[in-house]
Design a protein around this motif. Structure first.
Motif, PDB file in Angstrom:
ATOM      1  N   VAL A 168      43.591  26.679  50.470  1.00 47.44           N
ATOM      2  CA  VAL A 168      44.210  27.139  49.217  1.00 47.44           C
ATOM      3  C   VAL A 168      43.324  28.198  48.563  1.00 47.44           C
ATOM      4  O   VAL A 168      43.806  29.248  48.122  1.00 47.44           O
ATOM      5  N   CYS A 169      42.020  27.925  48.522  1.00 43.69           N
ATOM      6  CA  CYS A 169      41.092  28.886  47.901  1.00 43.69           C
ATOM      7  C   CYS A 169      41.147  30.220  48.632  1.00 43.69           C
ATOM      8  O   CYS A 169      41.184  31.277  48.000  1.00 43.69           O
ATOM      9  N   PHE A 170      41.142  30.172  49.957  1.00 43.04           N
ATOM     10  CA  PHE A 170      41.151  31.428  50.714  1.00 43.04           C
ATOM     11  C   PHE A 170      42.408  32.225  50.416  1.00 43.04           C
ATOM     12  O   PHE A 170      42.349  33.405  50.064  1.00 43.04           O
ATOM     13  N   TRP A 171      43.584  31.584  50.523  1.00 44.68           N
ATOM     14  CA  TRP A 171      44.839  32.332  50.376  1.00 44.68           C
ATOM     15  C   TRP A 171      45.046  32.840  48.965  1.00 44.68           C
ATOM     16  O   TRP A 171      45.503  33.961  48.775  1.00 44.68           O
ATOM     17  N   VAL A 172      44.706  32.031  47.970  1.00 43.09           N
ATOM     18  CA  VAL A 172      44.895  32.480  46.585  1.00 43.09           C
ATOM     19  C   VAL A 172      43.872  33.558  46.226  1.00 43.09           C
ATOM     20  O   VAL A 172      44.225  34.625  45.705  1.00 43.09           O
ATOM     21  N   LEU A 173      42.609  33.304  46.537  1.00 43.55           N
ATOM     22  CA  LEU A 173      41.558  34.225  46.093  1.00 43.55           C
ATOM     23  C   LEU A 173      41.532  35.527  46.887  1.00 43.55           C
ATOM     24  O   LEU A 173      41.175  36.567  46.337  1.00 43.55           O
ATOM     25  N   GLN A 174      41.925  35.485  48.165  1.00 44.23           N
ATOM     26  CA  GLN A 174      41.940  36.753  48.898  1.00 44.23           C
ATOM     27  C   GLN A 174      43.034  37.658  48.337  1.00 44.23           C
ATOM     28  O   GLN A 174      42.852  38.869  48.234  1.00 44.23           O
ATOM     29  N   GLY A 175      44.153  37.047  47.907  1.00 44.73           N
ATOM     30  CA  GLY A 175      45.220  37.820  47.277  1.00 44.73           C
ATOM     31  C   GLY A 175      44.771  38.382  45.935  1.00 44.73           C
ATOM     32  O   GLY A 175      44.960  39.565  45.632  1.00 44.73           O
ATOM     33  N   ALA A 176      44.131  37.497  45.147  1.00 45.75           N
ATOM     34  CA  ALA A 176      43.657  37.924  43.827  1.00 45.75           C
ATOM     35  C   ALA A 176      42.585  39.009  43.967  1.00 45.75           C
ATOM     36  O   ALA A 176      42.568  39.980  43.213  1.00 45.75           O
TER      37      ALA A 176
END
Lengths: 219, 65
Positions: A168-176
């Motif tokens: 979750v952290c990877f997908w959300v933060l890479q987008g952000a």
């Protein structure tokens, strides 16, 4: 009979933990506030990420230290590990949770160290900066070893939760991060430092892992 | 996924901690399984089936049968 998550025994344990947290947090906040007010340390040039990082670091350190202390009593350790537990913690459980607690405490120390070094030594000398960095690298290696040890002995649900939080952290933060980087390139938003991004990542990871723990009934 | 873990455990008068010890997982994992908050891996499902000496499909129900 095993207690459920809504039992009075469990609620009392949670209330006690909450009250202990308030006392420790309040006391620590009062002491730091007093030291700042007396002008013993200058925090005027701390950024928002320094403040958030220190807050997270204190939370991690206090949680880790309390958990380490609790593991020295088998009964207390059992209650801290699992508030519904009605038997003392086993030696293997104690070692496992003590390692987890040390990992938490070390995270707190490593996160606070750069900010504390800058606050306590102004201007920061190159020698002190190198010494603090060397200590951080040493602690990081130790923490990595402990983390690997905890991972190999964790059960499958804990491993899945760690994996979910990471995903979750990877997908959300890479987008952000992409959106912020694009906006930054277009000079629409201020630049972020590596420290800002690390603080956001740590804060977000803690929130997400807490949400996942609650969803699994662990919190 | 629904399961009969709580019933099977109660029939044997085991606590969640007893079952956790037998399956070598944490009590929290047993609680999450019983409350449907966690679906076990295939190896753990087999282990549970062997422990209760029942086929997996008589313990777990994915609602498709």
């Amino acid at each position: 009979m095993t207690a459920t998550s809504s039992s009075p025994k469990l609620n009392r344990a949670r209330i006690a933990q909450g009250v202990a947290g308030l006392i420790v947090g309040g006391g620590l906040g009062y002491l730091i506030g007093r030291v700042i007010k007396q002008g013993r340390i200058d925090v005027s040039d701390l950024t928002w990420s320094d403040n958030v990082a220190v807050l997270i670091a204190v939370m991690l350190f206090v949680a880790g230290t309390v958990l380490v202390a609790a593991t020295f009593s088998k009964r207390l350790a059992a209650r801290v590990i699992d508030p519904a537990s009605d038997r003392p913690a086993r030696p293997a459980q104690i070692v496992f949770y003590r390692q987890q607690a040390v990992v938490l405490a070390l995270s707190g120390v490593m996160m606070a160290a750069p900010v504390v070094a800058r606050v306590l030594s102004q201007p920061l000398s190159g020698q002190l900066a190198a010494a603090v960095m060397a200590a951080i690298v040493g602690l990081f290696l130790l923490q990595t070893l402990l983390n690997l040890s905890v991972w190999t002995r964790a059960d499958e649900m804990i491993r899945q939760m760690v994996g979910e939080a990471g995903a979750v952290c990877f997908w959300v933060l890479q987008g952000a991060l992409f959106l912020w980087a694009a906006a930054e390139k277009l000079e629409l938003v201020p630049a972020l430092t590596a420290w800002d991004m690390m603080t956001i990542l740590m804060g977000f990871y803690l929130v997400i892992s807490s949400v996942i723990s609650v969803r699994r009934g662990l919190a | 996924m629904k399961n009969r873990l709580k019933v099977l455990r109660a029939e044997r008068d085991w606590s969640q901690a007893d079952l956790a010890d037998r399956l070598e997982v944490s009590r929290q994992t047993i609680n999450a399984l019983e409350t449907g908050k966690y679906d076990p891996s295939l190896p753990l499902a087999f282990k549970i089936a062997r422990l209760f000496e029942q086929p997996i499909e008589s313990i777990f129900d994915d609602g498709q049968a």
